[in-house]
Design a protein around this motif. Structure first.
Motif, mmCIF file in Angstrom:
data_model
loop_
_atom_site.group_PDB
_atom_site.id
_atom_site.type_symbol
_atom_site.label_atom_id
_atom_site.label_comp_id
_atom_site.label_asym_id
_atom_site.label_seq_id
_atom_site.Cartn_x
_atom_site.Cartn_y
_atom_site.Cartn_z
ATOM 1 N N ASP A 37 50.760 45.316 48.121
ATOM 2 C CA ASP A 37 50.066 45.255 49.412
ATOM 3 C C ASP A 37 48.731 45.999 49.372
ATOM 4 O O ASP A 37 48.076 46.164 50.403
ATOM 5 N N SER A 95 53.616 48.838 55.636
ATOM 6 C CA SER A 95 52.275 48.553 55.089
ATOM 7 C C SER A 95 51.255 48.457 56.217
ATOM 8 O O SER A 95 50.138 48.965 56.112
ATOM 9 N N GLN A 96 51.653 47.816 57.299
ATOM 10 C CA GLN A 96 50.750 47.674 58.443
ATOM 11 C C GLN A 96 50.388 49.052 59.012
ATOM 12 O O GLN A 96 49.235 49.354 59.286
ATOM 13 N N GLN A 97 51.409 49.875 59.153
ATOM 14 C CA GLN A 97 51.216 51.220 59.689
ATOM 15 C C GLN A 97 50.245 52.030 58.821
ATOM 16 O O GLN A 97 49.297 52.636 59.313
ATOM 17 N N ARG A 141 62.092 43.432 57.598
ATOM 18 C CA ARG A 141 60.692 43.551 58.012
ATOM 19 C C ARG A 141 60.149 44.986 57.896
ATOM 20 O O ARG A 141 59.013 45.266 58.271
ATOM 21 N N GLU A 169 56.934 45.337 55.671
ATOM 22 C CA GLU A 169 55.763 44.780 56.348
ATOM 23 C C GLU A 169 55.225 45.764 57.395
ATOM 24 O O GLU A 169 54.029 46.055 57.471
ATOM 25 N N LEU A 170 56.145 46.304 58.182
ATOM 26 C CA LEU A 170 55.744 47.262 59.222
ATOM 27 C C LEU A 170 55.128 48.516 58.600
ATOM 28 O O LEU A 170 54.118 49.036 59.073
ATOM 29 N N GLY A 225 48.087 50.915 56.688
ATOM 30 C CA GLY A 225 46.758 50.307 56.706
ATOM 31 C C GLY A 225 46.012 50.575 58.007
ATOM 32 O O GLY A 225 44.891 51.080 58.004
ATOM 33 N N GLU A 226 46.681 50.294 59.130
ATOM 34 C CA GLU A 226 46.011 50.441 60.424
ATOM 35 C C GLU A 226 45.647 51.878 60.732
ATOM 36 O O GLU A 226 44.605 52.166 61.291
ATOM 37 N N GLU A 227 46.548 52.764 60.355
ATOM 38 C CA GLU A 227 46.283 54.175 60.648
ATOM 39 C C GLU A 227 45.452 54.829 59.548
ATOM 40 O O GLU A 227 45.118 56.006 59.639
ATOM 41 N N ALA A 242 46.709 48.640 67.556
ATOM 42 C CA ALA A 242 46.632 49.885 66.808
ATOM 43 C C ALA A 242 46.013 51.007 67.620
ATOM 44 O O ALA A 242 46.305 52.168 67.407
ATOM 45 N N TYR A 279 57.463 43.248 66.304
ATOM 46 C CA TYR A 279 58.596 43.586 65.433
ATOM 47 C C TYR A 279 59.902 43.675 66.223
ATOM 48 O O TYR A 279 60.748 44.525 65.939
#
Ligand code: AMP
Length: 448
Positions: A267, A236-238, A230, A233-234, A240-242, A431, A375
């Motif tokens: 992504d 990409s999220q990080q 994972r 995924e984490l 994107g969100e930040e 976030a 997570y």
């Protein structure tokens, strides 16, 4: 202390001013006067301390004192670096700081055609910045004459040894004069480095600007415990969100660097990979696209990233922890350079808990763990052995070393910590709590 108090010429001070600096960093304050005195210097300094100007400025001053304009150029200064990227960067500094002086310089490294380098050398150069392998090719082909070198700089000597360059270094030392000034810079001082120094330096002045093996205090370091599958995924999220626009990401192997860059691209995060299997052209392009903001994420192996100097690089991510704890320090040293703030996030899965322990031992402190909602680590996953083939293979001058360092990356079962969120240390929610190192509560063991 200001540069103007260090005994540098008007031409050098003007060049320094053009870079926007007026105060010298601690390594510069110490190294510049010693080099000007003609002393051999053994300096403990990591990248990011300003060490390049620490040796470039006084050696240019030495040249200016000794060599008047109009003499036929021959190499008087030789700077050896472990990687092509570092050679290119040091050469850039030589050009920047020497902008108002008449000296000519060349950068010499492998992976590119040798002929343009020969042509440059034929015209005459005063300063040569080189990786050892290609330099020796020139020596063999007699396109360079090093018999009048006056100053030798061994930059990032520890890394040169790690990469198996010791024999090449010895061969270079045989073709330069014994009577010379030698400056050795190294982030760490192993017995091998001390041995090298005792062989090649004469009564060196020793300086040390950061305590041995200590990560720069300005980097906020965090560990995200996460299952291996994972991590991407984490990440990409990080990003994107930040809304991170520039992040340098480390993997252990060339293969995972390629794979991750591809996945991040999928992504929607523009990415490039940089490692020893890439052509020099591809590496240079990836780096310049990253610096220019065309590429958001640069995924790198340790060797390829060595010496990379990116102005105000805000984020470093360890997608995989390095096999060698010292590499963690080198990695996070890419951010928080020259007094800037920076963040280093490590995504750590169960396989890597032993590596994390080794790193924390080296740092002399624990790194704060932050458990990301959604997570949770799966406690049923058993630690697997980490393959230690990684990215250190490859030939001379290929920014991949000869001699791999091995490390017992043994099974880590049993060392596993709980999977719950420790009270107060987690990210409270979503976030918002994660904004730019802001409102997050840090555990007492976290380092600041
Ligand atoms: P280095 O440790 O040589 O790789 O340098 C790290 C960074 O610090 C580079 O981006 C330099 O341009 C920058 N730098 C060098 N000297 C100074 C200084 N005196 N003040 C501010 N930044 C500096």
């Amino acid at each position: 202390m200001f540069f103007k108090d260090l005994g540098l010429s008007a031409e050098l001070l003007r060049a320094v001013e053009k870079q926007g600096y007026d105060k010298a960093t601690p390594i510069q304050q110490q190294a510049i006067p010693l080099v000007l005195e003609g002393r051999d210097v053994l300096a403990g300094a990591q990248t990011g301390t300003g060490k390049t100007a620490g040796f470039t400025l006084p050696l240019l001053q030495q040249l200016q004192n000794r060599h008047k304009d109009g003499q036929k150029s021959f190499p008087k200064v030789l700077v050896l670096t472990p990687t092509r990227e570092l050679a290119a960067q040091v050469h850039e500094s030589v050009r920047d700081y020497g902008a108002y002086l008449p000296f000519r310089s060349a950068v010499i490294f492998g992976g590119v055609s040798i002929n343009p380098q020969k042509q440059k050398l034929i015209k005459g150069v005063d300063i040569v910045v080189a990786t050892p392998g290609r330099l020796l090719d020139h020596v063999q082909q007699r396109s360079i004459d090093l018999s009048r070198v006056e100053i030798l700089v061994l930059d990032e000597a520890d890394r040169m040894l790690d990469m198996g360059f010791i024999h090449d270094i010895r061969r270079v030392l045989k073709v330069i004069p014994k009577q010379r000034q030698t400056l050795l810079f190294s982030a760490t001082f192993s017995n091998e480095i001390k041995q090298l120094a005792s062989e090649f330096l004469v009564k060196p002045a020793e300086i040390q600007v950061t305590p041995e093996n200590t990560a720069t205090e300005l980097v906020s370091q965090i560990v995200y415990p996460v299952d291996k599958k994972r991590k991407r995924e984490l990440l990409s999220q990080q990003i994107g969100e930040e809304n991170w626009q520039q992040v340098l990401i480390f993997t252990r192997t060339k293969h995972s660097a390629n794979k991750l860059a591809e996945q991040l691209d999928n992504d929607g995060i523009t990415s490039a990979a940089i490692h020893g299997n890439k052509s020099q052209g591809a590496r240079t392009r990836a780096l310049s696209d990253f610096k220019a903001g065309i590429v958001r994420a640069l995924v790198a192996t340790d060797i390829a990233a060595r010496g990379i100097d990116i102005d105000k690089l805000p984020h470093v991510v360890n997608f995989e922890l390095p096999n060698v704890p010292e590499d963690y320090i080198h990695r996070i040293g890419r951010t928080a350079r020259a007094g800037q703030q920076g963040s280093a996030i490590s995504l750590v899965c169960v396989d890597e808990l032993k590596l994390l322990k080794d790193i924390e031992r080296l740092l002399g402190k624990n790194i704060e763990k932050v458990y990301v909602p959604g997570y949770d680590v799966d406690p049923s996953i058993k630690a697997e052995l980490i393959q230690n083939g990684s990215n250190r293979g490859g030939g001379r001058g290929n920014a991949g070393g000869g001699r791999g360092r091995s490390q017992g990356a043994g099974r880590t079962g049993g060392e596993r910590s709980g999977t719950g969120r420790p009270g107060g240390a987690g990210r409270s929610s979503g976030a918002g709590a994660r904004a730019a190192g802001g409102a997050r509560t840090r555990s007492s063991s976290g380092n600041r």
